[in-house]
Write an enzyme that holds these catalytic residues in place. Sequence first.
Site, short mmCIF file in Angstrom:
data_model
loop_
_atom_site.label_atom_id
_atom_site.label_comp_id
_atom_site.label_asym_id
_atom_site.label_seq_id
_atom_site.Cartn_x
_atom_site.Cartn_y
_atom_site.Cartn_z
N PHE A 1 0.83 -1.22 0.00
CA PHE A 1 0.00 0.00 0.00
C PHE A 1 0.86 1.27 0.00
CE2 PHE A 1 -2.15 2.80 3.37
CZ PHE A 1 -2.73 3.64 2.44
N THR B 1 6.06 2.68 12.78
CA THR B 1 4.67 2.97 13.12
C THR B 1 4.53 3.59 14.52
OG1 THR B 1 2.58 1.84 13.65
CG2 THR B 1 4.55 0.54 13.89
N GLU C 1 2.44 2.54 16.54
CA GLU C 1 1.98 1.47 17.44
C GLU C 1 3.06 1.00 18.40
OE1 GLU C 1 -0.54 -1.55 15.98
OE2 GLU C 1 -1.47 -0.25 14.50
N TYR D 1 2.46 -7.64 16.13
CA TYR D 1 2.90 -6.72 15.06
C TYR D 1 3.73 -5.58 15.63
CZ TYR D 1 2.66 -2.65 12.00
OH TYR D 1 2.99 -1.53 11.27
N SER D 2 3.18 -4.87 16.62
CA SER D 2 3.90 -3.68 17.11
C SER D 2 5.19 -4.08 17.83
CB SER D 2 3.02 -2.80 17.97
OG SER D 2 2.44 -3.52 19.03
N LEU E 1 -9.33 -1.06 8.05
CA LEU E 1 -10.66 -0.52 8.33
C LEU E 1 -11.27 0.28 7.16
CD1 LEU E 1 -12.94 -0.09 10.47
CD2 LEU E 1 -11.85 2.11 10.96
N ARG F 1 -7.81 6.57 16.34
CA ARG F 1 -6.62 6.51 15.49
C ARG F 1 -6.40 7.91 14.91
NH1 ARG F 1 -6.42 2.65 18.05
NH2 ARG F 1 -6.06 0.47 17.47
N ARG G 1 -11.03 -6.74 19.11
CA ARG G 1 -9.69 -7.28 18.85
C ARG G 1 -9.01 -7.54 20.20
NH1 ARG G 1 -5.97 -3.23 15.41
NH2 ARG G 1 -6.83 -4.33 13.62
P1 NAD Z 1 1.48 -3.61 3.23
O1 NAD Z 1 1.20 -4.83 4.04
O2 NAD Z 1 0.41 -3.03 2.38
O3 NAD Z 1 2.75 -3.87 2.29
C1 NAD Z 1 3.89 -4.54 2.71
C2 NAD Z 1 4.71 -4.89 1.48
O4 NAD Z 1 5.90 -5.55 1.93
C3 NAD Z 1 3.99 -5.86 0.53
O5 NAD Z 1 4.17 -5.45 -0.80
C4 NAD Z 1 4.70 -7.19 0.78
O6 NAD Z 1 4.71 -8.03 -0.36
C5 NAD Z 1 6.09 -6.72 1.15
N1 NAD Z 1 6.82 -7.70 1.96
C6 NAD Z 1 6.37 -8.40 3.03
N2 NAD Z 1 7.33 -9.20 3.51
C7 NAD Z 1 8.42 -9.00 2.74
C8 NAD Z 1 9.74 -9.51 2.74
N3 NAD Z 1 10.13 -10.44 3.64
N4 NAD Z 1 10.63 -9.07 1.81
C9 NAD Z 1 10.25 -8.16 0.88
N5 NAD Z 1 9.00 -7.65 0.83
C10 NAD Z 1 8.11 -8.05 1.75
O7 NAD Z 1 2.01 -2.55 4.29
P2 NAD Z 1 1.85 -0.96 4.30
O8 NAD Z 1 0.58 -0.61 4.96
O9 NAD Z 1 2.13 -0.44 2.95
O10 NAD Z 1 3.04 -0.57 5.30
C11 NAD Z 1 4.35 -0.34 4.80
C12 NAD Z 1 5.26 -0.03 5.98
O11 NAD Z 1 4.78 1.11 6.67
C13 NAD Z 1 5.33 -1.16 7.02
O12 NAD Z 1 6.66 -1.23 7.49
C14 NAD Z 1 4.39 -0.69 8.12
O13 NAD Z 1 4.80 -1.21 9.37
C15 NAD Z 1 4.58 0.80 8.05
N6 NAD Z 1 3.41 1.62 8.48
C16 NAD Z 1 2.18 1.39 7.97
C17 NAD Z 1 1.13 2.23 8.34
C18 NAD Z 1 -0.25 2.05 7.79
O14 NAD Z 1 -1.18 2.73 8.26
N7 NAD Z 1 -0.49 1.19 6.80
C19 NAD Z 1 1.36 3.27 9.25
C20 NAD Z 1 2.66 3.46 9.76
C21 NAD Z 1 3.68 2.63 9.35
O1 DAU Z 2 -1.09 3.18 13.55
C1 DAU Z 2 -0.39 2.72 12.43
C2 DAU Z 2 -0.86 1.34 12.07
O2 DAU Z 2 -2.14 1.46 11.47
C3 DAU Z 2 0.09 0.60 11.14
O3 DAU Z 2 1.32 0.39 11.79
C4 DAU Z 2 -0.50 -0.75 10.72
O4 DAU Z 2 0.35 -1.37 9.76
C5 DAU Z 2 -1.86 -0.50 10.09
O5 DAU Z 2 -2.47 -1.72 9.73
C6 DAU Z 2 -2.76 0.28 11.04
O6 DAU Z 2 -3.08 -0.54 12.20
P1 DAU Z 2 -4.54 -0.52 12.86
O7 DAU Z 2 -4.72 -1.76 13.62
O8 DAU Z 2 -4.79 0.77 13.56
O9 DAU Z 2 -5.42 -0.50 11.50
P2 DAU Z 2 -6.75 -1.30 11.08
O10 DAU Z 2 -7.22 -0.69 9.81
O11 DAU Z 2 -6.57 -2.77 11.14
O12 DAU Z 2 -7.76 -0.89 12.23
C7 DAU Z 2 -8.06 0.49 12.47
C8 DAU Z 2 -9.00 0.54 13.65
O13 DAU Z 2 -10.27 -0.01 13.25
C9 DAU Z 2 -8.55 -0.31 14.82
O14 DAU Z 2 -8.92 0.36 16.03
C10 DAU Z 2 -9.34 -1.61 14.68
C11 DAU Z 2 -10.63 -1.13 14.04
N1 DAU Z 2 -11.29 -2.09 13.12
C12 DAU Z 2 -10.54 -2.65 12.14
C13 DAU Z 2 -11.11 -3.55 11.27
C14 DAU Z 2 -10.28 -4.21 10.19
C15 DAU Z 2 -12.64 -2.34 13.26
O15 DAU Z 2 -13.33 -1.80 14.15
N2 DAU Z 2 -13.22 -3.22 12.37
C16 DAU Z 2 -12.50 -3.85 11.40
O16 DAU Z 2 -13.08 -4.67 10.65
#
Ligand code: NAD
Ligand code: DAU
Length: 363
Positions: free
Chosen positions: A10, A132, A134, A158-159, A198, A222, A290
């Site tokens: 993403f 993150t 988290e 995860y965190s 979410l 969040r 959760r």
């Molecule tokens: P994502 O799960 O959408 O994407 C992760 C990508 O990493 C995927 O393309 C996957 O194929 C690749 N990957 C997984 N394992 C791998 C490996 N061993 N070697 C090479 N590639 C691998 O995650 P995202 O939401 O895009 O998050 C990206 C980064 O940002 C992560 O480090 C996450 O912890 C951090 N982050 C995410 C959020 C969020 O809200 N999504 C917020 C803060 C930080």
């Molecule tokens: O804070 C940064 C983090 O945000 C990143 O490090 C993670 O990679 C990313 O996945 C995200 O984590 P969250 O657990 O906060 O995101 P998620 O979208 O899974 O959930 C957001 C909030 O919504 C959380 O409080 C759980 C709640 N939730 C989530 C899902 C999937 C629901 O209530 N219903 C749902 O079905």
Amino acid sequence: MILVTGGAGFIGSNFVLDWLAAGDEAVVNLDALTYAGNLENLASLRGDARHIFVHGDIGDGELIERLLRQYQPRAIVNFAAESHVDRSIHGPEDFIQTNIVGTFRLLEAVRAYWGGLGAGEKAAFRFLHVSTDEVYGSLAKDDPAFSENHRYEPNSPYSASKAASDHLARAYHHTYGLPVLTTNCSNNYGPYHFPEKLIPLIIHNALAGKPLPIYGDGQQIRDWLYVADHCAAIRRVLAAGQPGETYNIGGWNEKPNLEVVHTLCAMLDELSPRADGRSYREQIVFVTDRPGHDRRYAIDAGKIERELGWKPAETFESGIRKTVRWYLDHPDWVANVTSGAYREWVGKQYDNFVPSPRLRGEG
Ligand code: NAD
Ligand code: DAU
């Protein structure tokens, strides 16, 4: 050029697209293409020589060493991770392997490469580790937002795995002098967001006539940031951040989950009304919480604003509207992801992206 890991996910794919839209510096994109990696996100780069996709694992030290030797990147941006909290609760193993062991292997290969650079290149080199909010744990209602000095108190597998990777990155700076930058960002949303999270899940389920699951009482908070703002912050940290420093990135947008879901329902009621004229809100269901659910995250993004001049361009209202429109305009992307058909993109697209035999160790 730069080496990006996890650039088919993403945030990583948004980053690669934005990077190549903003300039001409090439990107080597290393991604293992787990379920979360989707080459369809990068379809617009087909045939673009500035983007070199390599299918591989950050835990494969030999591959990384070969890539570093061949492409001589000036910087690494490490997005690759297992990222979904719920999956980490059901099965933590992959999180330990990629987020901890993988980051360690990547750091080791980079340390060896960096150690062999000349003095000028060594000083200019950067390893940017994307993390993150988290890792800081959960806040009570009136606690101040997370600053960079907040103690680490991760609560989910995860965190905890991300916290471990942050500590490794920190130690490689402290011990070996590797020019590491760490960013800790809040919840992102926007295009190409996998519909297990979410916001995209709610949009998808609403349009599909399915229940909109709210964990517990829906009052968990969040701090939401539009993904393009996160990408801009990372570009800024890479350009001007001080090695060894950590930068918190956030949108100053604290919202309870239920409010986010109500906003999405209202926007969908306006932009894509239900055939029966009723509100999508009627699809909301409260489900089991959760385990260990963190109650509140909030980022104090003052340091990056003061020191590097970055602040988000989008408000929650503008960002969420763009996001809903993007999902409405890209039903095929959503259908391919939810049916699993996106995985066929590896086959369809791979010819264009396949690494050279030398990189695969075959030549
Ligand atoms: P994502 O799960 O959408 O994407 C992760 C990508 O990493 C995927 O393309 C996957 O194929 C690749 N990957 C997984 N394992 C791998 C490996 N061993 N070697 C090479 N590639 C691998 O995650 P995202 O939401 O895009 O998050 C990206 C980064 O940002 C992560 O480090 C996450 O912890 C951090 N982050 C995410 C959020 C969020 O809200 N999504 C917020 C803060 C930080
Ligand atoms: O804070 C940064 C983090 O945000 C990143 O490090 C993670 O990679 C990313 O996945 C995200 O984590 P969250 O657990 O906060 O995101 P998620 O979208 O899974 O959930 C957001 C909030 O919504 C959380 O409080 C759980 C709640 N939730 C989530 C899902 C999937 C629901 O209530 N219903 C749902 O079905």
